[in-house]
Each structure stands twice: as structure tokens, then as C-alpha cells.
Motif scaffolding. Sequence first.
Motif, PDB file in Angstrom:
ATOM      1  N   THR A  68     113.454  14.669  39.652  1.00  0.00           N
ATOM      2  CA  THR A  68     112.096  14.927  40.125  1.00  0.00           C
ATOM      3  C   THR A  68     111.657  13.774  41.030  1.00  0.00           C
ATOM      4  OG1 THR A  68     111.133  13.856  38.161  1.00  0.00           O
ATOM      5  CG2 THR A  68     111.430  16.257  38.082  1.00  0.00           C
ATOM      6  N   ALA A  69     110.606  14.029  41.786  1.00  0.00           N
ATOM      7  CA  ALA A  69     110.121  13.018  42.724  1.00  0.00           C
ATOM      8  C   ALA A  69     109.265  11.961  42.044  1.00  0.00           C
ATOM      9  CB  ALA A  69     109.329  13.696  43.841  1.00  0.00           C
ATOM     10  N   HIS A  70     108.595  12.333  40.959  1.00  0.00           N
ATOM     11  CA  HIS A  70     107.623  11.428  40.342  1.00  0.00           C
ATOM     12  C   HIS A  70     107.768  11.433  38.821  1.00  0.00           C
ATOM     13  CE1 HIS A  70     105.530  11.311  44.210  1.00  0.00           C
ATOM     14  NE2 HIS A  70     105.676  12.629  44.238  1.00  0.00           N
ATOM     15  N   CYS A  71     107.532  10.275  38.240  1.00  0.00           N
ATOM     16  CA  CYS A  71     107.415  10.130  36.791  1.00  0.00           C
ATOM     17  C   CYS A  71     106.238   9.200  36.532  1.00  0.00           C
ATOM     18  CB  CYS A  71     108.687   9.540  36.186  1.00  0.00           C
ATOM     19  SG  CYS A  71     108.512   9.004  34.464  1.00  0.00           S
ATOM     20  N   VAL A  72     105.396   9.576  35.576  1.00  0.00           N
ATOM     21  CA  VAL A  72     104.251   8.747  35.191  1.00  0.00           C
ATOM     22  C   VAL A  72     104.362   8.478  33.690  1.00  0.00           C
ATOM     23  CG1 VAL A  72     101.752   8.494  35.188  1.00  0.00           C
ATOM     24  CG2 VAL A  72     102.861   9.877  36.966  1.00  0.00           C
ATOM     25  N   GLY A  73     104.585   7.237  33.326  1.00  0.00           N
ATOM     26  CA  GLY A  73     104.679   6.881  31.918  1.00  0.00           C
ATOM     27  C   GLY A  73     103.319   6.891  31.249  1.00  0.00           C
ATOM     28  N   VAL A  74     103.257   7.442  30.044  1.00  0.00           N
ATOM     29  CA  VAL A  74     102.006   7.537  29.296  1.00  0.00           C
ATOM     30  C   VAL A  74     102.244   7.133  27.848  1.00  0.00           C
ATOM     31  CG1 VAL A  74     101.032   9.292  30.818  1.00  0.00           C
ATOM     32  CG2 VAL A  74     102.370  10.013  28.830  1.00  0.00           C
ATOM     33  N   GLY A  75     101.180   7.169  27.050  1.00  0.00           N
ATOM     34  CA  GLY A  75     101.223   6.593  25.719  1.00  0.00           C
ATOM     35  C   GLY A  75     101.966   7.393  24.672  1.00  0.00           C
ATOM     36  N   SER A  76     102.148   8.704  24.898  1.00  0.00           N
ATOM     37  CA  SER A  76     102.813   9.553  23.910  1.00  0.00           C
ATOM     38  C   SER A  76     103.180  10.876  24.556  1.00  0.00           C
ATOM     39  CB  SER A  76     101.900   9.816  22.704  1.00  0.00           C
ATOM     40  OG  SER A  76     100.802  10.646  23.088  1.00  0.00           O
ATOM     41  N   GLY A  77     103.975  11.665  23.863  1.00  0.00           N
ATOM     42  CA  GLY A  77     104.287  13.002  24.356  1.00  0.00           C
ATOM     43  C   GLY A  77     103.066  13.896  24.382  1.00  0.00           C
ATOM     44  N   THR A  78     102.160  13.710  23.437  1.00  0.00           N
ATOM     45  CA  THR A  78     100.920  14.494  23.427  1.00  0.00           C
ATOM     46  C   THR A  78     100.071  14.156  24.642  1.00  0.00           C
ATOM     47  OG1 THR A  78     100.988  14.409  21.007  1.00  0.00           O
ATOM     48  CG2 THR A  78      98.955  15.190  22.020  1.00  0.00           C
ATOM     49  N   ASP A  79      99.965  12.866  24.971  1.00  0.00           N
ATOM     50  CA  ASP A  79      99.276  12.469  26.201  1.00  0.00           C
ATOM     51  C   ASP A  79      99.926  13.122  27.410  1.00  0.00           C
ATOM     52  OD1 ASP A  79      97.345  10.835  25.079  1.00  0.00           O
ATOM     53  OD2 ASP A  79      98.416   8.963  25.455  1.00  0.00           O
ATOM     54  N   ALA A  80     101.249  13.144  27.438  1.00  0.00           N
ATOM     55  CA  ALA A  80     101.954  13.710  28.586  1.00  0.00           C
ATOM     56  C   ALA A  80     101.550  15.163  28.808  1.00  0.00           C
ATOM     57  CB  ALA A  80     103.467  13.606  28.382  1.00  0.00           C
ATOM     58  N   LEU A  81     101.519  15.947  27.749  1.00  0.00           N
ATOM     59  CA  LEU A  81     101.144  17.358  27.878  1.00  0.00           C
ATOM     60  C   LEU A  81      99.674  17.498  28.253  1.00  0.00           C
ATOM     61  CD1 LEU A  81     103.107  18.814  24.842  1.00  0.00           C
ATOM     62  CD2 LEU A  81     103.614  19.187  27.261  1.00  0.00           C
ATOM     63  N   ARG A  82      98.810  16.765  27.546  1.00  0.00           N
ATOM     64  CA  ARG A  82      97.372  16.878  27.828  1.00  0.00           C
ATOM     65  C   ARG A  82      97.070  16.516  29.276  1.00  0.00           C
ATOM     66  NH1 ARG A  82      95.681  12.936  25.022  1.00  0.00           N
ATOM     67  NH2 ARG A  82      95.529  13.985  23.015  1.00  0.00           N
ATOM     68  N   PHE A  83      97.637  15.408  29.736  1.00  0.00           N
ATOM     69  CA  PHE A  83      97.363  14.967  31.104  1.00  0.00           C
ATOM     70  C   PHE A  83      97.957  15.935  32.126  1.00  0.00           C
ATOM     71  CE2 PHE A  83      97.319  10.258  29.558  1.00  0.00           C
ATOM     72  CZ  PHE A  83      96.136  10.504  28.870  1.00  0.00           C
ATOM     73  N   ALA A  84      99.130  16.478  31.832  1.00  0.00           N
ATOM     74  CA  ALA A  84      99.729  17.450  32.749  1.00  0.00           C
ATOM     75  C   ALA A  84      98.861  18.696  32.852  1.00  0.00           C
ATOM     76  CB  ALA A  84     101.137  17.816  32.289  1.00  0.00           C
ATOM     77  N   TYR A  85      98.358  19.177  31.705  1.00  0.00           N
ATOM     78  CA  TYR A  85      97.479  20.352  31.724  1.00  0.00           C
ATOM     79  C   TYR A  85      96.215  20.069  32.534  1.00  0.00           C
ATOM     80  CZ  TYR A  85     100.190  21.815  27.517  1.00  0.00           C
ATOM     81  OH  TYR A  85     101.166  22.155  26.618  1.00  0.00           O
ATOM     82  N   LEU A  86      95.583  18.936  32.250  1.00  0.00           N
ATOM     83  CA  LEU A  86      94.340  18.595  32.942  1.00  0.00           C
ATOM     84  C   LEU A  86      94.573  18.416  34.444  1.00  0.00           C
ATOM     85  CD1 LEU A  86      92.872  16.045  30.375  1.00  0.00           C
ATOM     86  CD2 LEU A  86      91.845  18.243  30.980  1.00  0.00           C
ATOM     87  N   ALA A  87      95.651  17.731  34.806  1.00  0.00           N
ATOM     88  CA  ALA A  87      95.938  17.495  36.216  1.00  0.00           C
ATOM     89  C   ALA A  87      96.244  18.788  36.959  1.00  0.00           C
ATOM     90  CB  ALA A  87      97.108  16.529  36.355  1.00  0.00           C
ATOM     91  N   ALA A  88      96.728  19.797  36.220  1.00  0.00           N
ATOM     92  CA  ALA A  88      97.025  21.095  36.824  1.00  0.00           C
ATOM     93  C   ALA A  88      95.786  21.986  36.908  1.00  0.00           C
ATOM     94  CB  ALA A  88      98.124  21.804  36.034  1.00  0.00           C
ATOM     95  N   GLY A  89      94.643  21.481  36.448  1.00  0.00           N
ATOM     96  CA  GLY A  89      93.402  22.235  36.564  1.00  0.00           C
ATOM     97  C   GLY A  89      93.105  23.159  35.411  1.00  0.00           C
ATOM     98  N   ILE A  90      93.825  23.003  34.303  1.00  0.00           N
ATOM     99  CA  ILE A  90      93.593  23.840  33.119  1.00  0.00           C
ATOM    100  C   ILE A  90      92.399  23.281  32.356  1.00  0.00           C
ATOM    101  CG2 ILE A  90      94.582  24.570  30.909  1.00  0.00           C
ATOM    102  CD1 ILE A  90      97.352  24.304  32.337  1.00  0.00           C
ATOM    103  N   GLY A  91      91.482  24.175  31.947  1.00  0.00           N
ATOM    104  CA  GLY A  91      90.298  23.683  31.260  1.00  0.00           C
ATOM    105  C   GLY A  91      89.513  24.775  30.569  1.00  0.00           C
ATOM    106  N   GLU A  92      88.246  24.526  30.374  1.00  0.00           N
ATOM    107  CA  GLU A  92      87.351  25.401  29.624  1.00  0.00           C
ATOM    108  C   GLU A  92      87.428  26.840  30.146  1.00  0.00           C
ATOM    109  OE1 GLU A  92      84.939  25.931  26.457  1.00  0.00           O
ATOM    110  OE2 GLU A  92      85.408  23.897  27.162  1.00  0.00           O
ATOM    111  N   GLY A  93      87.598  27.781  29.219  1.00  0.00           N
ATOM    112  CA  GLY A  93      87.607  29.187  29.578  1.00  0.00           C
ATOM    113  C   GLY A  93      88.951  29.721  30.029  1.00  0.00           C
ATOM    114  N   ASP A  94      89.993  28.887  30.000  1.00  0.00           N
ATOM    115  CA  ASP A  94      91.330  29.325  30.395  1.00  0.00           C
ATOM    116  C   ASP A  94      92.165  29.685  29.173  1.00  0.00           C
ATOM    117  OD1 ASP A  94      90.949  28.994  33.125  1.00  0.00           O
ATOM    118  OD2 ASP A  94      91.647  26.908  33.107  1.00  0.00           O
ATOM    119  N   LEU A  95      93.155  30.538  29.394  1.00  0.00           N
ATOM    120  CA  LEU A  95      94.165  30.847  28.390  1.00  0.00           C
ATOM    121  C   LEU A  95      95.496  30.281  28.867  1.00  0.00           C
ATOM    122  CD1 LEU A  95      93.362  34.603  27.601  1.00  0.00           C
ATOM    123  CD2 LEU A  95      92.575  32.573  26.367  1.00  0.00           C
ATOM    124  N   VAL A  96      96.271  29.734  27.930  1.00  0.00           N
ATOM    125  CA  VAL A  96      97.587  29.192  28.236  1.00  0.00           C
ATOM    126  C   VAL A  96      98.582  29.825  27.269  1.00  0.00           C
ATOM    127  CG1 VAL A  96      99.011  27.130  28.367  1.00  0.00           C
ATOM    128  CG2 VAL A  96      96.610  27.032  29.070  1.00  0.00           C
TER     129      VAL A  96
END
Length: 401
Positions: free
Chosen positions: A55-83
Motif C-alpha cells: 500500500t502507499a500509506h500506513c498510519v500507526g495508531v494505538g490499537s487495532g480498535t483505533d485503526a478500525l474506528r479511525f478508518a471508518y471515520l476517515a471514510a465518512g462513516i457516521g451517524e445514520g449509516d449502516l455498515v
Amino acid sequence: MSISNKVPFLDLVSLHAPLREEFFDVFRAAIDTGGFIGGPNVQGFEEDFAHFCDTAHCVGVGSGTDALRFAYLAAGIGEGDLVVTVSHTFIATAEAISQTGARPVFIDIDEATCNLDPALLRQYLESECDYDAANCRLVERKSGLRVAAVVPVHLYGQTADMDPILDLAAQFHLTVIEDASQAHGAEYYSKKENRWRRAGSMGHAAGFSFYPGKNLGALGEGGAVVTNDPGLAQSVRRLRDHGQSRKYHHEVEGYNGRLDAIQAGLLQIKLRHLTEWTEQRRAAAARYNELFSEADGKITLPHEAHWAKHVYHLYVVRVPNRDELMHQLGEAGIGTGIHYPVPLHLQQAYRHLGYAPGSLPVTERVAAEIVSLPMFPQLTPEQQGRVVSEAVRFVASGAAA
């Protein structure tokens, strides 16, 4: 039972022993320089792990849970969405969805691989949702909410069947976030592209965990987001550091979710050995498969799909009366685990979603029979022989009927 006769479920002591002096060098450098947050260790590991994942980019974070949460948020997933995701996974997959304000939708799994079943994903998207072509939105009929994303979980070290998942996502304009927390270095053969793809390189982004027991584990907590999208990577960098791109200038509200420099340094050392450790895991899995030929089919072994290179984070078998088998192995000094005994859709935490027992029959059937056997790079043939001998003795006694 003497300690020498026991077979641990996981042996991190033997894994780390040859690397002690290199680890100590990381500790000494941090103490001598005072560099505990950010810096060359983090940047170096991010570059190395991005290359490893193709991949072109890697961003180190505090945990695997942070990784998923931040990826979801950065992708624009939020209130009122289904995943859309699976119930047969660790809760971090789903709780990170909920913590964005979105809501998980659970789909049943393929019984052979225990991963998201693309056919059932298609059935949900086509039968229970309507596509608003004018706005490029897929809307669930029952709730009226937008279906924003799908999260395939690469469980136990094997990727989900990604070609059909990615095709469906493209058809309905869905974001794909891979949960690759158990799949460091796993590969998928894409017929569509006629090439092997690394776990984490196929979706819009992916989350990895470096919890100590993972194939690539820190000596504490850690995680990473990988992506080919520079904007998404930059958003994750802001989110992990209180929403700031430079100190005291906060574009958004963020989190304290940084990967610390010591863990990054340790991970960079361990990453150099990961390919060798993966081959040792694959060799151990092959030995298990050969040894279990004596079980006369009464123990269901892991299925490695023709399109996958499994990295065997876990070696998971299925057997009726699983708890009795675990008890017998435990009495013989053999460690085991269950990943995962209670599916998420039946957990108290998700009771409000309204799933009833029987709503995901394959997931529930699998969860009642799975048991994880010892698996780590230094697992010896002798240790495996003991594990299999006890398991075969269990099924031969008729206890597994």
C-alpha cells in the motif's frame, strides 16, 4: 504434569528470546534520546509496513480498535449509516462501527472459511435494500438508513473472498474497509486482476492490530491503518493526534490514538522476521493436517480456499462436544482457546439490534463447535504430535459423537 510436557496455546517467550538484545537497543535509544512519541521509529515502521502490505500509506495508531474506528471515520462513516459485516469476529469490528454513530448489520458466514459469504451479502443488498440512482445511495428498506460500507473480516489468517465483495461494493457505491487484524501477510488471488493481493491492499483502507498475540505483535498495544488514499491517510493522522495537523492547530475533534515510538521500534524489528514466521506457521498447519488424517473425519480441519494463502494466525478445528475436548486437552497440559464462543448478534451489547437466536444459523452452528489449537512459529512436531494424539483419542472414545 511437568512444565516441559505442557503445550502452550501461544509461546511468546520463545518467539522473543532471540530478539532480546535488539529490543534492548530500542529501549536504550528511547531513554537516551527522550524520543517516546512519534519520530523516526514510527515513520520507519510506517514505511516498512506500507511496503509489506503493498500500500502507499500506513498510519500507526494505538490499537487495532483505533485503526478500525479511525478508518471508518476517515471514510465518512457516521451517524445514520449502516455498515455490513459479520457477527463471527471480535467485538472491535462492530464496536468501532457503533462508536462512529453508525450501526452494524450482520451477515452470515461461509461455513468452510468462516468469512463473510458474498452470496448472502448480495442477497441482503439486492433483496432488503433499494438503490437511489439519482443520489448514488443504497437505502435499507426496513430502517430507511443509508448502507455506507462493508467490512470483510479476514478471520483466523485467511482473507475473505474479495473479488465478489469488491464488485458488489462498486455496484452500490459502498466503501470497503478490511478488518485485517488477524491477517498480517495473508494473500488473495484476484481472478479479476490475475494477481495475488496482500490483505489490506484491496479495500479503501484496512485496519491491523498489533496486540501481542498477533502474527505481528507489539510488546503492548498497537495498530495501523493502511490505504492507497492519501486524503484518507491524512485524515487518520489528524484523528490519532487530537485532530491536529500541527501542534495546537485542531481542524477537527480527534482522539489520543498514537502508536508510541518504542512499540514502533519493536514492531520494525519483528517485521523483518514475519515472512519466516509465516512459513513456519504454514508448515505447522500442514503437519496438523497430516497428523489429523488418523481422526477419520470426525474433526473438521481448517479449509484453505484455493484463492488464499492462509497465514494461520489461529488453527481452528470443529468438533461436537467441543467443551469436553477442551477439558481433556487441558487435563493433558495442552492449551486451547475459542475464537469466538458467543456471536456478536447474540451479545447483550447488541441486543437492541433485534437479532434473535437462529437469525444467523451458520455463525451460530460454527460458534458452538470451534476450538483453537496451539499455533505459533516455534511449535514443534513433537508438541503437535501430543495435541493430535489426545484429540484423536477423544474422538476415538466416542466422546465427540
